[in-house]
Write a protein that holds these residues in place. Sequence first.
Motif, PDB file in Angstrom:
ATOM      1  N   ALA A  25       0.822  -1.220   0.000  1.00 34.99           N
ATOM      2  CA  ALA A  25       0.000   0.000   0.000  1.00 34.99           C
ATOM      3  C   ALA A  25       0.849   1.260   0.000  1.00 34.99           C
ATOM      4  O   ALA A  25       0.316   2.362   0.048  1.00 34.99           O
ATOM      5  N   CYS A  26       2.164   1.104  -0.101  1.00 37.42           N
ATOM      6  CA  CYS A  26       3.042   2.271  -0.139  1.00 37.42           C
ATOM      7  C   CYS A  26       2.843   3.066  -1.422  1.00 37.42           C
ATOM      8  O   CYS A  26       2.685   4.291  -1.397  1.00 37.42           O
ATOM      9  N   LEU A  27       2.858   2.366  -2.558  1.00 34.76           N
ATOM     10  CA  LEU A  27       2.712   3.051  -3.842  1.00 34.76           C
ATOM     11  C   LEU A  27       1.341   3.703  -3.955  1.00 34.76           C
ATOM     12  O   LEU A  27       1.208   4.805  -4.498  1.00 34.76           O
ATOM     13  N   CYS A  28       0.334   3.029  -3.432  1.00 38.63           N
ATOM     14  CA  CYS A  28      -1.022   3.592  -3.436  1.00 38.63           C
ATOM     15  C   CYS A  28      -1.074   4.863  -2.590  1.00 38.63           C
ATOM     16  O   CYS A  28      -1.648   5.877  -2.998  1.00 38.63           O
ATOM     17  N   THR A  29      -0.456   4.818  -1.415  1.00 41.03           N
ATOM     18  CA  THR A  29      -0.461   5.978  -0.515  1.00 41.03           C
ATOM     19  C   THR A  29       0.280   7.152  -1.129  1.00 41.03           C
ATOM     20  O   THR A  29      -0.209   8.292  -1.127  1.00 41.03           O
ATOM     21  N   TYR A  30       1.468   6.908  -1.664  1.00 43.13           N
ATOM     22  CA  TYR A  30       2.237   7.998  -2.267  1.00 43.13           C
ATOM     23  C   TYR A  30       1.533   8.554  -3.499  1.00 43.13           C
ATOM     24  O   TYR A  30       1.604   9.757  -3.775  1.00 43.13           O
ATOM     25  N   ALA A  31       0.859   7.682  -4.263  1.00 40.46           N
ATOM     26  CA  ALA A  31       0.148   8.158  -5.459  1.00 40.46           C
ATOM     27  C   ALA A  31      -1.013   9.072  -5.089  1.00 40.46           C
ATOM     28  O   ALA A  31      -1.435   9.900  -5.905  1.00 40.46           O
ATOM     29  N   SER A  32      -1.524   8.939  -3.867  1.00 37.90           N
ATOM     30  CA  SER A  32      -2.607   9.835  -3.445  1.00 37.90           C
ATOM     31  C   SER A  32      -2.111  11.266  -3.293  1.00 37.90           C
ATOM     32  O   SER A  32      -2.913  12.197  -3.186  1.00 37.90           O
ATOM     33  N   TYR A  33      -0.788  11.455  -3.291  1.00 40.35           N
ATOM     34  CA  TYR A  33      -0.194  12.795  -3.208  1.00 40.35           C
ATOM     35  C   TYR A  33       0.230  13.302  -4.595  1.00 40.35           C
ATOM     36  O   TYR A  33       0.787  14.390  -4.704  1.00 40.35           O
ATOM     37  N   PHE A  34       0.039  12.476  -5.634  1.00 38.63           N
ATOM     38  CA  PHE A  34       0.343  12.918  -6.995  1.00 38.63           C
ATOM     39  C   PHE A  34      -0.697  13.950  -7.440  1.00 38.63           C
ATOM     40  O   PHE A  34      -1.854  13.915  -7.017  1.00 38.63           O
ATOM     41  N   THR A  35      -0.290  14.828  -8.327  1.00 40.74           N
ATOM     42  CA  THR A  35      -1.246  15.763  -8.921  1.00 40.74           C
ATOM     43  C   THR A  35      -1.922  15.100 -10.118  1.00 40.74           C
ATOM     44  O   THR A  35      -1.481  14.056 -10.607  1.00 40.74           O
ATOM     45  N   LYS A  36      -2.976  15.711 -10.617  1.00 39.66           N
ATOM     46  CA  LYS A  36      -3.701  15.146 -11.764  1.00 39.66           C
ATOM     47  C   LYS A  36      -2.887  15.214 -13.048  1.00 39.66           C
ATOM     48  O   LYS A  36      -3.259  14.616 -14.057  1.00 39.66           O
ATOM     49  N   TYR A  37      -1.773  15.961 -13.010  1.00 39.06           N
ATOM     50  CA  TYR A  37      -0.927  16.086 -14.196  1.00 39.06           C
ATOM     51  C   TYR A  37       0.222  15.078 -14.210  1.00 39.06           C
ATOM     52  O   TYR A  37       0.950  14.992 -15.196  1.00 39.06           O
ATOM     53  N   THR A  38       0.406  14.329 -13.146  1.00 38.52           N
ATOM     54  CA  THR A  38       1.506  13.373 -13.080  1.00 38.52           C
ATOM     55  C   THR A  38       1.314  12.263 -14.106  1.00 38.52           C
ATOM     56  O   THR A  38       0.249  11.630 -14.170  1.00 38.52           O
ATOM     57  N   ASN A  39       2.327  12.029 -14.918  1.00 37.42           N
ATOM     58  CA  ASN A  39       2.290  10.952 -15.895  1.00 37.42           C
ATOM     59  C   ASN A  39       2.625   9.644 -15.172  1.00 37.42           C
ATOM     60  O   ASN A  39       3.780   9.385 -14.827  1.00 37.42           O
ATOM     61  N   LEU A  40       1.623   8.819 -14.930  1.00 37.49           N
ATOM     62  CA  LEU A  40       1.808   7.626 -14.114  1.00 37.49           C
ATOM     63  C   LEU A  40       2.749   6.620 -14.771  1.00 37.49           C
ATOM     64  O   LEU A  40       3.590   6.017 -14.100  1.00 37.49           O
ATOM     65  N   LEU A  41       2.622   6.422 -16.074  1.00 42.21           N
ATOM     66  CA  LEU A  41       3.474   5.458 -16.770  1.00 42.21           C
ATOM     67  C   LEU A  41       4.936   5.892 -16.741  1.00 42.21           C
ATOM     68  O   LEU A  41       5.827   5.090 -16.443  1.00 42.21           O
ATOM     69  N   ASN A  42       5.193   7.162 -17.045  1.00 43.64           N
ATOM     70  CA  ASN A  42       6.565   7.665 -17.006  1.00 43.64           C
ATOM     71  C   ASN A  42       7.150   7.562 -15.602  1.00 43.64           C
ATOM     72  O   ASN A  42       8.312   7.175 -15.421  1.00 43.64           O
ATOM     73  N   SER A  43       6.348   7.900 -14.603  1.00 48.64           N
ATOM     74  CA  SER A  43       6.825   7.844 -13.214  1.00 48.64           C
ATOM     75  C   SER A  43       7.183   6.419 -12.821  1.00 48.64           C
ATOM     76  O   SER A  43       8.228   6.178 -12.200  1.00 48.64           O
ATOM     77  N   ALA A  44       6.326   5.470 -13.197  1.00 48.13           N
ATOM     78  CA  ALA A  44       6.604   4.065 -12.878  1.00 48.13           C
ATOM     79  C   ALA A  44       7.893   3.605 -13.547  1.00 48.13           C
ATOM     80  O   ALA A  44       8.723   2.921 -12.928  1.00 48.13           O
TER      81      ALA A  44
END
Length: 452
Positions: free
Chosen positions: A231-250
């Motif tokens: 649940a770490c990645l889920c928790t940190y992703a809750s702090y991402f903005t709507k502009y964060t590119n999820l695929l690039n970040s991963a």
Amino acid sequence: MKIERGNFGSKVGIVLATAGSAVGLGNVWRFPYMAGENGGAAFILIYIACIFILGIPGMLSEFIVGRHGQANAARSYDKLSGGKPWKFIGYLGILTSTIILGFYAVVAGWCLQYLFASIVGQLSGDVQYVKAYFQDFSCHPVYPVLWGVYFILVTQWVVMRGVRSGIERASKFLMPILLILLLVLVVASCMLPGAVDGIRFLLKPDFSKLSGGVMLEALGQAFFSLSLGTACLCTYASYFTKYTNLLNSAGQIALLDTIIAVLAGLMIFPAAASVGVSPDSGPSLIFITLPNVFQQAFASVPVIGYVVSIMFYALLVFAALTSTISMHEIGTVFFTEELHLPRRYSAWIITVVASVLCVFCSLSVGAYDNLKLMGKGLMDFCDMLTANFMLPLGGLLTCIFVGWYVPKKVVRDEFTNNGTLSSRFFNVYLFAVRFVCPVCIIIIFLHQLGVI
């Protein structure tokens, strides 16, 4: 009281903080050892393939849940499931991360002790002396407990400061320092006489060692190295903005995690080869073998060996801290949002629970080795419980949830930032999370149990 949620303030902060949650002690000793013993570069190539087929899709699934939910793990799963029992996945991740924090802090405390011992020159001696030093310290009823609890308190101090002022700021400091220390140690190690044998041992492909078991080990390493199922990645992703590119970040996080693991191998194996030592896994490598390796490798200039030893254990401390911060945050934000408590009170709840577990796990290692569950010492039992059952279960349920339960449109919208990003790889991702990842995780689970 109204809870104001924080968020990461920059793309760099997102990558460094989330990569820091994945980078830990396992990168420093487990990955190099597994690569060296299982075909060197051949194992690394298989590991990279496993990152693509399991690691990145698994990360994306947790990112999608967390950013869409904009809440702690349990509430994020609850929002996406419409109140159905899927929020159990979030509860499972929170419990898993808290248990891991408790026993992980024991080893992190050992690293702190060895950093202190390196500074004051207590690690000078032959192999038997260093081995006795480790046994005496790890079995002591007080000192390991104090170091472990102290490490949790340091972690709490960071977490209490919030997302930007605490987690992101610490990550922007710790991760570059970690990389600098690692690069300096790699250069020093590779310049030693005979270091080329160690480099060859790690990086020369030996396909004769490849087997089904090696491939399963690479698959498991890819799963655990990226903190899937906690649940770490889920928790940190809750702090991402709507502009964060999820695929690039991963992709960037997986790349940084892999680079650090390979560099750790280039730090350890050349130094070990230069003095004719065959590296071993686990605590014996970090706390028994390497102190002696540093002494022998730099015997002609003892001051360099002294500095290298300090830098190495500082590296371990920083790597451990980036991981414990993320594990602490998972439970802290849960209690903050669910019980409507100030962050400092929520952090204290996790600190107390983790510290109690840390105390008993530490004592079970030697001082009171009769502290057992199901025939295993408490620390070994916690490790077995989380690694063999809780983590694979959390990862498997997340893939099933995102791949089959969450509406495809919701998943696509998060993947493409509501259509502003290309959806070229979306169908590939969806296929992976629906079919490939569940099969891989079930295989890992069975392999951990010794079934295959």
